[in-house]
Motif scaffolding. Structure first.
Motif, PDB file in Angstrom:
ATOM      1  N   PHE A 107     -19.220   2.712  -2.058  1.00 27.33           N
ATOM      2  CA  PHE A 107     -19.017   3.709  -1.005  1.00 27.33           C
ATOM      3  C   PHE A 107     -17.941   3.255  -0.015  1.00 27.33           C
ATOM      4  O   PHE A 107     -17.012   4.013   0.313  1.00 27.33           O
ATOM      5  CB  PHE A 107     -20.343   3.963  -0.279  1.00 27.33           C
ATOM      6  N   ILE A 108     -18.049   2.015   0.447  1.00 25.61           N
ATOM      7  CA  ILE A 108     -17.084   1.481   1.418  1.00 25.61           C
ATOM      8  C   ILE A 108     -15.687   1.401   0.791  1.00 25.61           C
ATOM      9  O   ILE A 108     -14.683   1.770   1.411  1.00 25.61           O
ATOM     10  CB  ILE A 108     -17.532   0.094   1.920  1.00 25.61           C
ATOM     11  N   GLY A 109     -15.633   0.924  -0.460  1.00 23.09           N
ATOM     12  CA  GLY A 109     -14.349   0.847  -1.154  1.00 23.09           C
ATOM     13  C   GLY A 109     -13.706   2.216  -1.299  1.00 23.09           C
ATOM     14  O   GLY A 109     -12.498   2.375  -1.128  1.00 23.09           O
ATOM     15  N   GLY A 110     -14.540   3.226  -1.600  1.00 22.97           N
ATOM     16  CA  GLY A 110     -14.033   4.589  -1.728  1.00 22.97           C
ATOM     17  C   GLY A 110     -13.463   5.113  -0.423  1.00 22.97           C
ATOM     18  O   GLY A 110     -12.401   5.750  -0.401  1.00 22.97           O
ATOM     19  N   LEU A 111     -14.163   4.853   0.684  1.00 15.72           N
ATOM     20  CA  LEU A 111     -13.669   5.285   1.996  1.00 15.72           C
ATOM     21  C   LEU A 111     -12.339   4.614   2.335  1.00 15.72           C
ATOM     22  O   LEU A 111     -11.429   5.254   2.883  1.00 15.72           O
ATOM     23  CB  LEU A 111     -14.708   4.963   3.081  1.00 15.72           C
ATOM     24  N   LEU A 112     -12.231   3.330   2.018  1.00 22.24           N
ATOM     25  CA  LEU A 112     -10.973   2.616   2.255  1.00 22.24           C
ATOM     26  C   LEU A 112      -9.839   3.254   1.459  1.00 22.24           C
ATOM     27  O   LEU A 112      -8.710   3.383   1.951  1.00 22.24           O
ATOM     28  CB  LEU A 112     -11.125   1.140   1.886  1.00 22.24           C
ATOM     29  N   PHE A 113     -10.160   3.664   0.224  1.00 24.08           N
ATOM     30  CA  PHE A 113      -9.138   4.294  -0.604  1.00 24.08           C
ATOM     31  C   PHE A 113      -8.714   5.642  -0.051  1.00 24.08           C
ATOM     32  O   PHE A 113      -7.550   6.022  -0.144  1.00 24.08           O
ATOM     33  CB  PHE A 113      -9.636   4.454  -2.041  1.00 24.08           C
ATOM     34  N   VAL A 114      -9.655   6.386   0.506  1.00 27.14           N
ATOM     35  CA  VAL A 114      -9.304   7.668   1.129  1.00 27.14           C
ATOM     36  C   VAL A 114      -8.312   7.430   2.265  1.00 27.14           C
ATOM     37  O   VAL A 114      -7.299   8.136   2.388  1.00 27.14           O
ATOM     38  CB  VAL A 114     -10.571   8.382   1.662  1.00 27.14           C
TER      39      VAL A 114
ATOM     40  N   PHE B  52      -6.339   4.706   2.736  1.00 20.80           N
ATOM     41  CA  PHE B  52      -5.089   4.175   2.201  1.00 20.80           C
ATOM     42  C   PHE B  52      -4.248   5.273   1.546  1.00 20.80           C
ATOM     43  O   PHE B  52      -3.022   5.254   1.619  1.00 20.80           O
ATOM     44  CB  PHE B  52      -5.386   3.074   1.176  1.00 20.80           C
ATOM     45  N   THR B  53      -4.928   6.229   0.896  1.00 18.33           N
ATOM     46  CA  THR B  53      -4.208   7.303   0.217  1.00 18.33           C
ATOM     47  C   THR B  53      -3.641   8.295   1.221  1.00 18.33           C
ATOM     48  O   THR B  53      -2.488   8.708   1.132  1.00 18.33           O
ATOM     49  CB  THR B  53      -5.134   8.031  -0.772  1.00 18.33           C
ATOM     50  N   ALA B  54      -4.475   8.683   2.204  1.00 18.27           N
ATOM     51  CA  ALA B  54      -4.043   9.652   3.212  1.00 18.27           C
ATOM     52  C   ALA B  54      -2.882   9.111   4.040  1.00 18.27           C
ATOM     53  O   ALA B  54      -1.997   9.868   4.463  1.00 18.27           O
ATOM     54  CB  ALA B  54      -5.208  10.014   4.120  1.00 18.27           C
ATOM     55  N   SER B  55      -2.856   7.801   4.258  1.00 20.53           N
ATOM     56  CA  SER B  55      -1.793   7.192   5.066  1.00 20.53           C
ATOM     57  C   SER B  55      -0.515   6.947   4.260  1.00 20.53           C
ATOM     58  O   SER B  55       0.521   6.619   4.838  1.00 20.53           O
ATOM     59  CB  SER B  55      -2.284   5.866   5.644  1.00 20.53           C
TER      60      SER B  55
ATOM     61  N   ARG C 253      -1.098   3.621  -0.337  1.00 20.94           N
ATOM     62  CA  ARG C 253      -1.384   3.428  -1.756  1.00 20.94           C
ATOM     63  C   ARG C 253      -0.192   3.819  -2.634  1.00 20.94           C
ATOM     64  O   ARG C 253       0.201   3.084  -3.540  1.00 20.94           O
ATOM     65  CB  ARG C 253      -2.613   4.266  -2.125  1.00 20.94           C
ATOM     66  N   SER C 254       0.395   4.987  -2.358  1.00 26.51           N
ATOM     67  CA  SER C 254       1.549   5.426  -3.155  1.00 26.51           C
ATOM     68  C   SER C 254       2.764   4.542  -2.883  1.00 26.51           C
ATOM     69  O   SER C 254       3.583   4.294  -3.787  1.00 26.51           O
ATOM     70  CB  SER C 254       1.877   6.891  -2.858  1.00 26.51           C
ATOM     71  N   TRP C 255       2.894   4.035  -1.656  1.00 30.77           N
ATOM     72  CA  TRP C 255       4.000   3.135  -1.312  1.00 30.77           C
ATOM     73  C   TRP C 255       3.925   1.856  -2.140  1.00 30.77           C
ATOM     74  O   TRP C 255       4.937   1.371  -2.667  1.00 30.77           O
ATOM     75  CB  TRP C 255       3.954   2.798   0.174  1.00 30.77           C
TER      76      TRP C 255
END
Length: 436
Positions: free
Chosen positions: A108-115, A117-120, A123-125
């Motif tokens: 759950f925590i890892g998923g939130l971090l990914f949200v 990182f992706t929104a900012s 992740r794509s960078w």
């Protein structure tokens, strides 16, 4: 209606059709339907009851794959990752002694971090910072990994003895013979440009296995799904916020980051979705679907969910748009009620398709930079360690660490981007913190 579907998924742009996309979706589902049983079987070792876990597996796969089709318009299917589920069950719960409720909190925590990182855009960078040679190595390594899974699943290659870890399987076993025939039939159909060659091979082999008694035919087709209540929304977040649990969260985070990154790039390459720079346009959309689905999966009671490498089988069957994913998602939902039929598909039927796709994914070998040792060494480590450690993440980690080291020690430090230094640091932290 068909025109509306065609316009929504942009069939004309990707030179595809509704029938081709649906066949591709069925192909993808057929090759990954095993997860419906395998994931809950693994998590059962952690104390998560099989029935509810199966429902959580199906629902997370349905949501993620449907969202991938409708929001990201990509032919990628999602389901709980193999490897991450074993890490949670056998390492975090069995060895480290945490409850499955606490273990799922890491997801759950890892998923939130990914949200976040992706929104900012972070992740794509990071993904766009990866050199092309390493990206090509990902495709090749994942192809060999898929082929090895197929060979092992079908029994064509089995575990060996010390000094010779693997060897040829029992080629007189009827199941192995059927698998070999399935591979040959599928390849011949593909050479002759038969639409749906992979799914045809799977269906023919399944029928042959049932008819000859090599694999038991389903005794029933329909069954009602069990309740998910015993495992849904049972996270123990308080237990997760302890110093000793940080290594678990970091491991889950890095494993998902690496698996998704490598898989998305590899299947995008096979689908011809990459631009002239080797990047996937609008990559934030599939990454966001991956992140949100992981959060949902943990709440439902299962582990990290992301893009499955078996999506490549549907892509080889012609899938190019989100309609492929939508078809796969619908079949996952149907599996809630038709699981006895879907889980009866034998390994000798779906395993050869993984070998076929693995074979096709070695195409980037012709684009690998092999004369420059500073490029070859990281790529080589990626390729061999993905298969020889049976872990995609380990291969990528080795490449990310080796690349800046090779460049720095050969006086070419300027060729290493900031993003690659970040990936190298994350990889080093993973090696140190991962409870091996």
């Amino acid at each position: 209606m068909s025109n509306l579907i065609s316009d929504f998924f942009k069939f004309e742009k990707y030179q595809t059709s509704l029938s081709r996309e649906m066949i591709a979706g069925m192909t993808t589902f057929a090759t990954m339907a095993y997860i419906i049983v395998v994931n809950p079987k693994i998590l059962e070792a952690a104390g998560i009851p099989f029935g509810p876990s199966m429902v959580a597996t199906i629902l997370s796969a349905f949501f993620g794959t449907m969202a991938m089709g409708l929001y990201a318009n990509r032919p990628f299917a999602l389901a709980p990752y193999m490897g991450e589920n074993a890490f949670i069950a056998f390492t975090v719960v069995k060895v480290m002694g945490y409850s499955w409720q606490t273990a799922l909190s890491a997801i759950f925590i890892g998923g939130l971090l990914f949200v976040i990182f992706t929104a900012s855009g972070i992740r794509s960078w990071l993904i766009t910072a990866i050199p092309k040679n390493l990206k090509n190595a990902f495709v090749i390594g994942i192809g060999l990994f898929l082929a090895f899974i197929g060979l092992n699943t079908t029994g064509l290659v089995t575990l060996g003895v010390p000094g010779a870890p693997v060897h040829l399987g029992n080629v007189s076993d009827p199941s192995v013979i059927l698998a070999a025939i399935c591979f040959i039939v599928t390849v011949i159909l593909m050479i002759r440009n038969v639409t749906g060659a992979i799914i045809i091979g799977i269906l023919i082999t399944s029928i042959a296995a049932f008819a000859t008694g090599v694999s038991p035919a389903p005794d029933k087709i329909f069954s009602l799904p069990p309740s998910i209540a015993p495992i849904a929304f049972k996270l123990d977040l308080a237990g997760a916020f302890t110093w000793g649990f940080i290594s678990v969260i970091l491991t889950v985070f890095v494993m998902d980051f690496l698996d998704t990154m490598g898989t998305v790039y590899a299947v995008s390459y096979r689908a011809g979705l990459l631009d002239e720079n080797g990047d996937l346009p609008q990559i934030e959309r599939p990454l966001m679907v991956d992140a949100v689905t992981t959060v949902l999966a943990s709440l439902l009671g299962t582990t990290t969910t992301g893009v499955f490498v078996e999506s490549a089988t549907g892509i080889e069957a012609g899938g190019r748009t989100g309609m492929t994913a939508v078809t796969t998602a619908v079949l996952f939902l149907a599996a809630l009620f038709l699981s006895p039929f879907f889980i009866s598909i034998p390994a000798c039927a779906y395993g050869p398709s993984l070998i076929v796709v693995g074979m096709l994914m070695i195409a980037p070998c012709t684009d690998l930079e092999v004369k420059d040792m500073s490029e070859l060494v990281p790529a080589f480590l990626v390729i061999i360690l993905m298969s020889f450690t049976y872990n995609l993440g380990i291969g990528m980690v080795a490449g990310f660490i080796a690349y800046p080291i090779m460049k720095a020690t050969t006086g070419r430090l300027k060729e290493v981007s900031i993003g690659m230094w970040v990936l190298g640091l994350l990889s080093a932290l993973y090696i140190v913190a991962c409870p091996h």
